[in-house]
Design a protein around this motif. Structure first.
Motif, PDB file in Angstrom:
ATOM      1  N   GLY A  69      -9.222  -9.879  -9.321  1.00  0.00           N
ATOM      2  CA  GLY A  69      -9.607  -9.575 -10.690  1.00  0.00           C
ATOM      3  C   GLY A  69     -10.191  -8.192 -10.885  1.00  0.00           C
ATOM      4  N   SER A  70     -10.825  -7.659  -9.861  1.00  0.00           N
ATOM      5  CA  SER A  70     -11.458  -6.348  -9.988  1.00  0.00           C
ATOM      6  C   SER A  70     -10.443  -5.225 -10.180  1.00  0.00           C
ATOM      7  CB  SER A  70     -12.330  -6.064  -8.765  1.00  0.00           C
ATOM      8  OG  SER A  70     -11.552  -6.112  -7.586  1.00  0.00           O
ATOM      9  N   ASN A  71      -9.172  -5.500  -9.920  1.00  0.00           N
ATOM     10  CA  ASN A  71      -8.124  -4.501 -10.112  1.00  0.00           C
ATOM     11  C   ASN A  71      -7.643  -4.411 -11.555  1.00  0.00           C
ATOM     12  OD1 ASN A  71      -7.157  -5.497  -6.936  1.00  0.00           O
ATOM     13  ND2 ASN A  71      -7.542  -3.360  -7.381  1.00  0.00           N
ATOM     14  N   MET A  91       3.762   1.686 -15.200  1.00  0.00           N
ATOM     15  CA  MET A  91       3.423   0.788 -14.105  1.00  0.00           C
ATOM     16  C   MET A  91       2.233  -0.062 -14.516  1.00  0.00           C
ATOM     17  SD  MET A  91       3.807   2.647 -10.425  1.00  0.00           S
ATOM     18  CE  MET A  91       2.366   3.652 -10.712  1.00  0.00           C
ATOM     19  N   TYR A  92       2.371  -1.354 -14.396  1.00  0.00           N
ATOM     20  CA  TYR A  92       1.266  -2.237 -14.738  1.00  0.00           C
ATOM     21  C   TYR A  92       1.503  -3.604 -14.120  1.00  0.00           C
ATOM     22  CZ  TYR A  92       4.665  -3.874 -18.163  1.00  0.00           C
ATOM     23  OH  TYR A  92       5.814  -4.353 -18.743  1.00  0.00           O
ATOM     24  N   VAL A 109      -4.690  -7.215 -17.834  1.00  0.00           N
ATOM     25  CA  VAL A 109      -3.758  -6.129 -17.526  1.00  0.00           C
ATOM     26  C   VAL A 109      -4.406  -5.135 -16.574  1.00  0.00           C
ATOM     27  CG1 VAL A 109      -2.598  -4.090 -18.434  1.00  0.00           C
ATOM     28  CG2 VAL A 109      -2.446  -6.236 -19.670  1.00  0.00           C
ATOM     29  N   GLY A 110      -3.655  -4.759 -15.558  1.00  0.00           N
ATOM     30  CA  GLY A 110      -4.063  -3.670 -14.687  1.00  0.00           C
ATOM     31  C   GLY A 110      -3.083  -2.533 -14.873  1.00  0.00           C
ATOM     32  N   GLN A 111      -3.501  -1.502 -15.596  1.00  0.00           N
ATOM     33  CA  GLN A 111      -2.610  -0.364 -15.810  1.00  0.00           C
ATOM     34  C   GLN A 111      -2.567   0.479 -14.532  1.00  0.00           C
ATOM     35  OE1 GLN A 111      -1.908   1.215 -19.984  1.00  0.00           O
ATOM     36  NE2 GLN A 111      -4.128   1.329 -19.797  1.00  0.00           N
TER      37      GLN A 111
END
Length: 124
Positions: A108-110, A31-32, A97-99
């Motif tokens: 953006g903080s995610n 999931m990303y 990328v947010g893994q």
């Protein structure tokens, strides 16, 4: 370790098009979310578009209908097709990328990992 390398920036006239590429490696989660962000001088970073592992997409209102995000899983690359470019689209564009994220988000903080950025300048 996750690495991202952007390419495709440059100088284009208003109304023109550019395609940015983001080569991604090292993602370990199924999931990303991969997102494109931009930051112009003196302005806050802005989320532009993102796509998750399942192909769900989100665009900001400012680019909806002009930008398209897509991914080529075989090449581990995400693309941002930018059409009908305006001077206000000028900025450094970053992919990130947010893994372990499932839902698309332009916050953006995610996001955990960021590329170095590529400059886009829209000017006549």
């Amino acid at each position: 370790q996750v690495q991202l390398v952007e390419s495709g920036g440059g100088l284009v006239q208003p109304g023109g098009s550019l395609r940015l590429s983001c080569a991604v490696s090292g993602i370990t989660s199924n999931m990303y979310v991969i997102g494109w962000f931009r930051q112009a001088p003196g302005k806050e970073r802005e989320g532009v578009s993102c796509i998750n592992n399942a192909g769900a997409i989100k665009h900001s209102d400012s680019v909806q209908g002009r930008f398209t995000i897509s991914k080529d899983n075989a090449k581990n690359t995400v693309y941002l097709q930018m059409n009908t470019l305006k001077p206000e689209d000028s900025a450094v564009y970053y992919c990130a990328v947010g893994q372990y994220l499932k839902l698309t988000t332009l916050r953006g903080s995610n996001y955990d990992y960021w590329g170095q950025g590529t400059q886009v300048t829209v000017s006549s």
